[in-house]
Structure formats: structure tokens, C-alpha cells
Design a protein around this motif. Structure first.
Motif, PDB file in Angstrom:
ATOM      1  N   LEU A   1       3.218  10.535  -2.091  1.00 52.80           N
ATOM      2  CA  LEU A   1       2.606   9.389  -1.430  1.00 52.80           C
ATOM      3  C   LEU A   1       1.771   8.532  -2.372  1.00 52.80           C
ATOM      4  N   TYR A   2       1.215   9.136  -3.431  1.00 54.08           N
ATOM      5  CA  TYR A   2       0.258   8.401  -4.251  1.00 54.08           C
ATOM      6  C   TYR A   2       0.827   7.136  -4.901  1.00 54.08           C
ATOM      7  N   PRO A   3       2.056   7.138  -5.448  1.00 53.51           N
ATOM      8  CA  PRO A   3       2.567   5.883  -6.028  1.00 53.51           C
ATOM      9  C   PRO A   3       2.553   4.713  -5.048  1.00 53.51           C
ATOM     10  N   PHE A   4       2.910   4.994  -3.782  1.00 52.26           N
ATOM     11  CA  PHE A   4       2.853   3.917  -2.783  1.00 52.26           C
ATOM     12  C   PHE A   4       1.417   3.480  -2.534  1.00 52.26           C
ATOM     13  N   LEU A   5       0.487   4.443  -2.453  1.00 52.70           N
ATOM     14  CA  LEU A   5      -0.915   4.100  -2.253  1.00 52.70           C
ATOM     15  C   LEU A   5      -1.462   3.308  -3.436  1.00 52.70           C
TER      16      LEU A   5
END
Length: 291
Positions: A26-30
């Protein structure tokens, strides 16, 4: 049943690993989301990981939505997605229905030639010449007709149709139903999980597609959103979206505009997935559990 200490420990470790995997995924999108909401100058000076917007600023989104190419690209893409997915579903359902009938003559031979297309392809140049000779060049039909049926998707849908009891078809035909009635009023309603998966796959494919438009389209007014996004991200064409910005700030603003454009182009598909999620697992498993 009471779990042993080892089983509980195993469950805790698995839970922690899955949480970590979700965070990593999820972090790349965040990061892209936080960068798009950041102040351009502050973001350019920031180093390392990003866990919140650096100086909240919606200027990048204002620049994106003020760009007429983004708006036009959205309209074109929505048209291509809706019309293209409808064509894909109808053509795939018709092909799958015919191939799922037990009394079809030469079914194995027909399936052989269909499967061959998954391995061997004519290539870009013959396809380009065919599209040009058919008069579809520089029209939306060049994006929709050549890929009207995906072979793999048709095989999955065919497997799902084979799972519908033949007795239902026989009963309907005894009452005077035609093959069209059997397909659209019996087979498809009973195969909604796989239909939902096909909608998701075809819609995502049309939404993310840009190469066919790059090859076949010449009018910028017909460009889909992903081709506009390509110009912004790869060609670094953000100058038209920064009217009035100082020359020293243009690079910084251009970076946040790129991130905002990514969010704007991916958010609709992300919002669509939860509505189809309950069908997804059941639908994709059909081809794996039945021949």
C-alpha cells in the motif's frame, strides 16, 4: 477447539507478516497520494519516506482539472471503457456459449485454432495494415474491434457456461426459447460471478490501455486519459498546466502535478473494485477447478 501455544504463535506470526505485506504493497500508492497533496517547494526539499503531505496544497489537482486535455481524456476513456467492455462481453459470451455446447461439431479442432492465437500473433505491422485497410485508422473502432475477444477470458467463460445444467437449456427450448434467449436469460444470469470478473478485467484493460491509441490515433481530441498521462509523465509535458508560475517554481510544481495526475487516473478503477470483489475469487477459480 483449543489451540496450542505453537498454533497461536504461528497465527500471530502470519498475521504480522500479512500486515507487513499489506503495508509494503500500500505504501507506494500512499506516497503518490501524499506527494500530490504536498506543497511543491516543500516536497522538492523533502528527503526520505513520506508519511503525510508536506505542507498541504491542492494546487496540483487544480492544475490537473484545469487542463482541458485531462478532461477530454477522461471523457474519451469513459467512452472507450463502457463501449469497449460492452463489445467484449457480448462477443466473448457468444463465443463461449457456442463452444460450451456439447453437440458442437468439430469443437476440438475449433478450440485448437483458438488456443493457437494465444501463442502466435500476427504482429504489430500486419495488424496496423489490417486496421488501415478496414478504414478504422484514426477512429475509436481501431481501439475496440481488434481486441473484441480475449482468448483466455473466453476459455474461462466457456468453462463457467459448461457448469450450467443442460436440463435448463433443454427445458427452455421445449418452451420455444431460442439460443439467444437461453444465453441472455438463463446462462448469463446464472454465471454472474464470472461475468463480474470479465467486466473488471476488460474495463481495467481499456482504462490502462495507451499503446493502441498511440499507434492508431492522430487527433489529440481522441486521446484516452492514459495517453495524456504518458505525455505528462514520460514526455515531461507539464508547462501548459503551470500558467502563471515563476520559472524557478515550475520544476517543483511539475513534480506534484505528475503525482496528482497518477491519482486522478487510477482512482476510478480503485473505487470500482470493492463492488466486484465478492465475485472476484469465485470467478477466477472457475478455470482452475473444471475443465
Amino acid at each position: 477447539m483449543k489451540l496450542s501455544a505453537g498454533e497461536r504463535a504461528f497465527g500471530y506470526v502470519n498475521t504480522l507478516l500479512m500486515i507487513g505485506l499489506c503495508l509494503v504493497t500500500l505504501y507506494p500508492f500512499l506516497y503518490v497520494l501524499f506527494a500530490s497533496l504536498s506543497n511543491a517547494t516543500n516536497f522538492l526539499q523533502h528527503r526520505g519516506l513520506l508519511f503525510m503531505p508536506v505542507g498541504f496544497d491542492l494546487g496540483a489537482y487544480k492544475a490537473v482539472f484545469d487542463n482541458p486535455m485531462i478532461t477530454q481524456g477522461y471523457q474519451n476513456t469513459l467512452l472507450y471503457v463502457v463501449l469497449g467492455t460492452a463489445i467484449n462481453l457480448v462477443m466473448t459470451a457468444i463465443g463461449a456459449y457456442v463452444l460450451s455446447r456439447p453437440k458442437l461439431y468439430f469443437k476440438n479442432i475449433i478450440m485448437f485454432f483458438i488456443v493457437v492465437t494465444m501463442v502466435f500473433h500476427g504482429g504489430l505491422i500486419p495488424t496496423y495494415l489490417l486496421v488501415n485497410d478496414l478504414g478504422m485508422m484514426n477512429t475509436m473502432w481501431a481501439l475496440l474491434i481488434p481486441g473484441a475477444i480475449n482468448t483466455f477470458n473466453m476459455i474461462i467463460m466457456r468453462t463457467a457456461f459448461q457448469g450450467v445444467p443442460v436440463s435448463l437449456e433443454e427445458s427452455a427450448k421445449m418452451d420455444g426459447a431460442s439460443d439467444w434467449t437461453v444465453l441472455f436469460r438463463i446462462i448469463i444470469p446464472l454465471s454472474m460471478p464470472v461475468i463480474a470478473v470479465m467486466i473488471l478485467w476488460y474495463a481495467v484493460g481499456h482504462w490502462n490501455s495507451y499503446f493502441s491509441a498511440l499507434v492508431y490515433l492522430r487527433n489529440r481530441e481522441d486521446y484516452p486519459l492514459q495517453l495524456v498521462l504518458r505525455e505528462i509523465l514520460i514526455a515531461n509535458n507539464t508547462d501548459s498546466m503551470m500558467t502563471g508560475a515563476a520559472s524557478d517554481d515550475k520544476y517543483a510544481i511539475g513534480e506534484t502535478i505528475k503525482y496528482a495526475t497518477i491519482i486522478v487516473s487510477t482512482l476510478p478503477i480503485i473505487c470500482l473494485y470493492p463492488f466486484l470483489q465478492k465475485y472476484f475469487v469465485k470467478g477466477v477459480m472457475i478455470g482452475a477447478i473444471k475443465e
